[in-house]
Design an enzyme around this catalytic site. Sequence first.
Site, short mmCIF file in Angstrom:
data_model
loop_
_atom_site.label_atom_id
_atom_site.label_comp_id
_atom_site.label_asym_id
_atom_site.label_seq_id
_atom_site.Cartn_x
_atom_site.Cartn_y
_atom_site.Cartn_z
CB SER A 56 -6.80 5.87 -1.91
OG SER A 56 -7.50 5.26 -2.62
CE LYS A 59 -10.36 4.80 0.38
NZ LYS A 59 -9.83 5.14 -1.02
CB SER A 116 -7.29 1.90 -0.05
OG SER A 116 -7.44 3.16 -0.59
CE LYS A 219 -5.56 4.72 2.36
NZ LYS A 219 -5.15 3.89 1.06
#
Length: 560
Positions: A56, A59, A116, A219
Amino acid sequence: MTRFTHAFRLLCHAVLAVALLGLPAAAAPFAAYVMDARTGQPIYRQNSDTRLHPASLTKMMTLYMAFSAIERGQVRLDSKFTVSSKAANEPPSKLGLRAGQQIELRYLLRAAAIKSANDAATTIGEGLAGSEQAFTQQMTQMARALGMNNSQFRNAHGLTTEGHYSTAHDMSVLGRHLFYDFPQYYNLFSRRSADAGIAQVASTNRRFLDAYAGADGIKTGYTRAAGFNLTASAQRGNRRLIATVFGGTSTAHRNQVMTELLDSSFTRIPDRVREVRPQPPRLLVQATTRRAQVAASPAATQAEPQRLVLQASPPPATRPAAAASTLVAAAPKVDLTEALRLAGATAAPAAPPGVALVSSQRPRARPGSAAPAADAVQQALATAVASDDAPAQQASLAAPVLAGSARPAPSPRRTASIAAVAQPEPAAAPAPEPQMQAAPGTLSLDSSRAPKPRSETVILAAMGEGDLSAPEALEVVRRPTDSGRNWGVSLGRYTSQAEADRLLLRLALQDGNLFGAARRHVANTNRGFEPQFGNLSKGHAELACERMQSRSQPCQVIAN
């Protein structure tokens, strides 16, 4: 014996099963990278250029593309995106979007950055580029423009797909660009929770944000093939680090490794250093060739098409020869020498009323010119004519001048005036005069037709078809645009809500021109109470922060 053999076999299978169950699963490859965020210089690296599954962390690029589109004016925070069936069917983690649903971009950004959510990331990509495939191509192009040479994207969310990869180094570079290129949106990565429109979402990175002093983003990521990944940013005093870890065995292990990397790296960088901001991405797009359609004007065929061509009226027509000969035949014989001798005498009586003179207006005398002498000559000639016989009295006084001149016969308007003997006429053509008819029995001069008025038109030479060569590739330069009143300012953190409320009230009263129409709000975070003014335009928010910072009041522009 048979029973013993069978029992032994069962025992062996049990031992083997226990051994197999006790073996740990194959760990994902590990990689790490730490850089000084102020300069971009590496501090620690381990397998940092190995291509691995980013999970992820993908992203981060999806959000970077969305922020860029907002700044270009392509979309707004309140633009509504339609959820496709593909996006709605993405596996968890997800927001819970339904096919055909419309949702504002601001909520999709919060869901993708904080929770997420995979369905939110796919909806963003499809909404910006029309399809996820087209969006991933743009993501890869942007990665190259940012210097992420070992990254390639096949989806917008980061689930394991063949040909989808990145590195610890590249993700750290992307995290640095997010921090410097979009500071107004970076606060999304530090939020512990947020309103995503259809649900309240919690941060997947809240454990590390709460545990590590100075951490403010950015993140997390996890898949079975990638392991536990994290890109983090932290600040201590004037120093800031950005680091990435790939392949952690658990959330706790990943956070522990990140803590050790940041702690050791903070001691290895100076407190003050010259900041070197990252260069903005330089994307080249294919330009559309358009040929110039220019109609050639008549002036384009002339000898010098690049000069100004002035259109002038033709010169006045010359006097017919018959009229000139009639005047010469009827002209009286006047002794010019005698006339000049009498120039100083007293003015003679005027010419008989039977003589009609047709002349142009006398040009204005120049300063210092001999105008009195010209008047004396005129009077002398008039006296000579008056003393002659009757036929001579009917002739025009201009005729002797025409007959006695050796030059070609000029226009009668130039010779009819007696003053022309002493002073030439200026080069500019005088205004046309009305024709006069002589009384019966008198002789008058036939004037030529008045010249046509000079055209005031200036004809510019035509350019032709111009340069039809293929233009150079255009360079896309991001230009910030005002995306409406979706901005705000955050004015620091306070230990109590009452203190934050007092600050908002005081500033609203003190700076009514800045915050009079703004929405006041106190955000309750784990670090304290943040007084915020919202419902501002981007330019208004930036101006407000400049004014607050000039008063030593902490202020940061945020996107609502």
